[in-house]
Design an enzyme around this catalytic site. Sequence first.
Site, mmCIF file in Angstrom:
data_model
loop_
_atom_site.group_PDB
_atom_site.id
_atom_site.type_symbol
_atom_site.label_atom_id
_atom_site.label_comp_id
_atom_site.label_asym_id
_atom_site.label_seq_id
_atom_site.Cartn_x
_atom_site.Cartn_y
_atom_site.Cartn_z
ATOM 1 N N SER A 124 3.045 6.263 8.840
ATOM 2 C CA SER A 124 3.663 4.829 8.000
ATOM 3 C C SER A 124 4.725 3.914 8.961
ATOM 4 C CB SER A 124 4.500 5.332 6.998
ATOM 5 O OG SER A 124 5.340 4.110 6.357
ATOM 6 N N GLU A 126 7.282 3.107 7.932
ATOM 7 C CA GLU A 126 8.676 3.390 7.429
ATOM 8 C C GLU A 126 9.391 4.664 8.565
ATOM 9 O OE1 GLU A 126 10.687 3.557 4.621
ATOM 10 O OE2 GLU A 126 9.924 1.560 4.461
ATOM 11 N N TYR A 148 11.092 9.906 2.186
ATOM 12 C CA TYR A 148 9.966 9.568 2.572
ATOM 13 C C TYR A 148 9.603 9.231 4.032
ATOM 14 C CZ TYR A 148 5.500 6.744 2.972
ATOM 15 O OH TYR A 148 4.224 6.371 3.294
HETATM 16 P P1 NAP Z 1 -0.981 5.375 -3.332
HETATM 17 O O1 NAP Z 1 -1.889 4.273 -4.005
HETATM 18 O O2 NAP Z 1 0.335 5.894 -3.789
HETATM 19 O O3 NAP Z 1 -2.139 6.693 -3.217
HETATM 20 C C1 NAP Z 1 -1.580 7.935 -3.098
HETATM 21 C C2 NAP Z 1 -2.819 9.064 -3.372
HETATM 22 O O4 NAP Z 1 -2.105 10.339 -3.225
HETATM 23 C C3 NAP Z 1 -3.278 9.105 -4.838
HETATM 24 O O5 NAP Z 1 -4.498 9.144 -4.853
HETATM 25 C C4 NAP Z 1 -2.404 10.360 -5.523
HETATM 26 O O6 NAP Z 1 -3.166 10.858 -6.575
HETATM 27 C C5 NAP Z 1 -2.531 11.297 -4.183
HETATM 28 N N1 NAP Z 1 -1.605 12.388 -4.512
HETATM 29 C C6 NAP Z 1 -0.121 12.363 -4.639
HETATM 30 N N2 NAP Z 1 0.123 13.570 -4.794
HETATM 31 C C7 NAP Z 1 -0.974 14.395 -4.468
HETATM 32 C C8 NAP Z 1 -1.116 15.787 -4.609
HETATM 33 N N3 NAP Z 1 -0.189 16.487 -4.674
HETATM 34 N N4 NAP Z 1 -2.285 16.250 -4.298
HETATM 35 C C9 NAP Z 1 -3.496 15.512 -4.101
HETATM 36 N N5 NAP Z 1 -3.298 14.077 -3.896
HETATM 37 C C10 NAP Z 1 -2.177 13.778 -4.191
HETATM 38 O O7 NAP Z 1 -0.854 5.282 -1.791
HETATM 39 P P2 NAP Z 1 -1.559 4.210 -0.666
HETATM 40 O O8 NAP Z 1 -0.932 2.765 -0.889
HETATM 41 O O9 NAP Z 1 -3.002 4.323 -1.058
HETATM 42 O O10 NAP Z 1 -1.386 4.809 0.883
HETATM 43 C C11 NAP Z 1 -2.487 5.995 1.025
HETATM 44 C C12 NAP Z 1 -1.522 6.712 2.265
HETATM 45 O O11 NAP Z 1 -1.120 5.961 3.512
HETATM 46 C C13 NAP Z 1 -0.498 7.441 1.671
HETATM 47 O O12 NAP Z 1 -0.233 8.567 2.499
HETATM 48 C C14 NAP Z 1 0.898 6.156 2.094
HETATM 49 O O13 NAP Z 1 2.017 7.081 2.331
HETATM 50 C C15 NAP Z 1 0.230 5.974 3.306
HETATM 51 N N6 NAP Z 1 0.723 4.784 3.721
HETATM 52 C C16 NAP Z 1 0.519 3.323 3.039
HETATM 53 C C17 NAP Z 1 0.895 2.073 3.485
HETATM 54 C C18 NAP Z 1 0.766 0.936 2.375
HETATM 55 O O14 NAP Z 1 1.323 -0.064 2.612
HETATM 56 N N7 NAP Z 1 0.201 1.103 1.422
HETATM 57 C C19 NAP Z 1 1.301 2.106 4.716
HETATM 58 C C20 NAP Z 1 1.413 3.191 5.750
HETATM 59 C C21 NAP Z 1 1.174 4.249 5.093
HETATM 60 P P3 NAP Z 1 -2.950 10.407 -8.100
HETATM 61 O O15 NAP Z 1 -3.673 9.142 -8.519
HETATM 62 O O16 NAP Z 1 -3.166 11.778 -8.765
HETATM 63 O O17 NAP Z 1 -1.437 10.021 -8.158
HETATM 64 O O1 G4F Z 2 6.985 -2.624 -1.634
HETATM 65 P P1 G4F Z 2 8.007 -1.762 -1.518
HETATM 66 O O2 G4F Z 2 8.348 -0.626 -2.400
HETATM 67 O O3 G4F Z 2 7.440 -0.944 -0.037
HETATM 68 P P2 G4F Z 2 7.890 -0.148 1.161
HETATM 69 O O4 G4F Z 2 9.365 0.638 0.709
HETATM 70 O O5 G4F Z 2 8.226 -0.923 2.515
HETATM 71 O O6 G4F Z 2 7.163 1.113 1.500
HETATM 72 C C1 G4F Z 2 5.671 0.804 1.630
HETATM 73 O O7 G4F Z 2 5.293 0.468 2.734
HETATM 74 C C2 G4F Z 2 5.248 1.546 3.513
HETATM 75 C C3 G4F Z 2 4.991 1.465 5.061
HETATM 76 O O8 G4F Z 2 5.931 0.728 5.780
HETATM 77 C C4 G4F Z 2 4.511 2.598 3.213
HETATM 78 F F1 G4F Z 2 4.425 4.023 3.949
HETATM 79 C C5 G4F Z 2 4.974 3.223 1.830
HETATM 80 O O9 G4F Z 2 4.138 4.215 1.398
HETATM 81 C C6 G4F Z 2 5.095 1.978 0.934
HETATM 82 O O10 G4F Z 2 3.534 1.653 0.677
HETATM 83 O O11 G4F Z 2 9.342 -2.408 -0.776
HETATM 84 C C7 G4F Z 2 9.363 -3.379 0.124
HETATM 85 C C8 G4F Z 2 10.666 -4.111 0.279
HETATM 86 C C9 G4F Z 2 11.724 -3.031 0.547
HETATM 87 O O12 G4F Z 2 12.652 -3.617 1.577
HETATM 88 C C10 G4F Z 2 12.406 -3.135 -0.816
HETATM 89 O O13 G4F Z 2 13.940 -2.937 -0.927
HETATM 90 O O14 G4F Z 2 11.091 -4.689 -0.773
HETATM 91 C C11 G4F Z 2 12.269 -4.658 -1.376
HETATM 92 N N1 G4F Z 2 12.286 -4.799 -2.725
HETATM 93 C C12 G4F Z 2 13.153 -5.792 -3.185
HETATM 94 N N2 G4F Z 2 13.108 -5.457 -4.757
HETATM 95 C C13 G4F Z 2 11.725 -3.902 -3.683
HETATM 96 C C14 G4F Z 2 12.180 -4.578 -4.874
HETATM 97 N N3 G4F Z 2 10.636 -3.052 -3.690
HETATM 98 C C15 G4F Z 2 10.304 -2.739 -4.985
HETATM 99 N N4 G4F Z 2 9.372 -1.697 -4.693
HETATM 100 N N5 G4F Z 2 10.730 -3.003 -6.080
HETATM 101 C C16 G4F Z 2 11.577 -4.144 -6.044
HETATM 102 O O15 G4F Z 2 11.905 -4.540 -7.301
#
Ligand code: NAP
Ligand code: G4F
Length: 324
Positions: A124, A126, A148
Site C-alpha cells: 500500500s 500508506e 496499518y
Molecule cells: P477490503 O474491501 O477491506 O477487503 C478486505 C478483505 O480481507 C475482505 O475480504 C475480508 O474478509 C478479508 N479479511 C480480513 N481479515 C481476514 C482474515 N483474518 N482472514 C481472511 N480474510 C480476511 O479491502 P480492499 O480495498 O479490497 O483491499 C484489498 C487489499 O489491498 C487489502 O490488503 C488492502 O489493505 C490493500 N490495499 C487496498 C488499497 C485500496 O485503496 N483499496 C490500496 C492499497 C492496498 P471479510 O469480508 O470477512 O471482512
Molecule cells: O478513505 P480513507 O479512509 O483511506 P486511507 O486512509 O487513505 O486508506 C486507504 O488507502 C490506502 C492506500 O493508500 C489503503 F492501503 C488502505 O487500505 C485504504 O484502502 O481516508 C482517506 C483520507 C484520509 O486522509 C482521511 O483522514 O480521507 C481523510 N478523511 C477525512 N474525513 C476521512 C474522513 N476518511 C474517512 N475514512 N472518513 C472520514 O470521515
Amino acid sequence: MTKRALITGITGQDGSYLAEFLLSQGYEVFGLVRRTSTVNFNRIEHIQDQITLIPGDMLDQTSLQLALQQCEPQEVYNLAAQSFVQTSWTQPVFTGDVTALGVTRLLDAIRHVDPAIRFYQASSSEMFGKVREVPQRETTPFYPRSPYGVAKVYGHWITINYRESYNLHATSGILFNHESPRRGIEFVTRKVTYNVAKIKLGMADEIRLGNLDSRRDWGFAGDYVRAMWLMLQQDEPDDYVISTGQTHAVQELVEVAFDYVGLDWHDYVKQDPRFMRPAEVDLLVGDSSKAGKQLGWEPQVSFEELIHMMIDADLKILQAGERA
Ligand code: NAP
Ligand code: G4F
C-alpha cells in the site's frame, strides 16, 4: 490447461473485481473466506456459481496450508487484510496479526506446499506515510504513519525476504488508493458519494467528515486488479507502484461530488473531530512509470469519472432500497 488462482480477501472490494477479471481470462477461481456469523458475500453473489469458496483465516496457519492443498493454484493473490486505517489505532495488535503476520503464514504455507506458486502481496501507498519524496516510486523510503501502514511495511519486506531467501516468485504491488461502487462505506470516497446521494434524495441533511486537506491519488479498482494480474505474468518477480499520478484533496472530492448533483457542499459538510486521525498521511501521489514501461499498464478512469460512477451507483442502490 486451465490456470487456477486462489484469492484471499475475495469478499472485499478488490477481491470481487479480481475474481471477475480472472474468470474473464479463463481461470478457475478459488476464494478463501473466513467464518462469520452473518454471510457477507454481497460483492461476489453475482459470480458465486462460477467460483469455489474455501474456508480459512489469515490467523490460522493450518487453514492456509489446507486451502493450498485443496485448490493447487498456480497463482495466489493475498488481498486479505484489516484494511481500514482508522481502525488500526483501536485494534493495532489484531491489525498486525492479520495484515503483517498473515503474509508470513501464507508465504510459509506456499513454501511448504508448492514453492512454484506465484504470489502477489497487496502492499500500500500508506507505507510512504510522511512522504520522503514527491511523487512516490518503488525506491522511495517508507515512513508509515499508522499501525496499518507499519503492518503493510512488514508484509512488503517479508514478501521480498521470501523471494530472496527461497527463490519464490513473490511480487509486491504498491497500490495507491483505489475506489469503486463496491468500496466499503467507511472509506472517505464512498462515505461522500453515498451520503451525497442520500442528501440529493432527501434522505439525509449533512455529512460529518474529518481532515479535508489531506491529498490522495485516487484510481478505479477495476483498473488496479488488472495490474495485479499483469505482475504475476512477468518472468521475474518484482515490486511495482500502481497509481494515476494525479492527487486531489478530500475537499476537492467533496466539491466534485456535490457539483455533480447540483448542490453546494458548504451547506451540508460538517467537520467532526471523531474522524481526525492521531497521525495523518498528508500527501500521496504515485509515479507508476515502471508499471507503464514493464507491464504496459495505464489507468483508464479519471478522478471525476470515478466519483460520478460511484454517485450514480449509490443513487440506484438508494432508489431500489438495497443495502449499501
Ligand atoms: P477490503 O474491501 O477491506 O477487503 C478486505 C478483505 O480481507 C475482505 O475480504 C475480508 O474478509 C478479508 N479479511 C480480513 N481479515 C481476514 C482474515 N483474518 N482472514 C481472511 N480474510 C480476511 O479491502 P480492499 O480495498 O479490497 O483491499 C484489498 C487489499 O489491498 C487489502 O490488503 C488492502 O489493505 C490493500 N490495499 C487496498 C488499497 C485500496 O485503496 N483499496 C490500496 C492499497 C492496498 P471479510 O469480508 O470477512 O471482512
Ligand atoms: O478513505 P480513507 O479512509 O483511506 P486511507 O486512509 O487513505 O486508506 C486507504 O488507502 C490506502 C492506500 O493508500 C489503503 F492501503 C488502505 O487500505 C485504504 O484502502 O481516508 C482517506 C483520507 C484520509 O486522509 C482521511 O483522514 O480521507 C481523510 N478523511 C477525512 N474525513 C476521512 C474522513 N476518511 C474517512 N475514512 N472518513 C472520514 O470521515
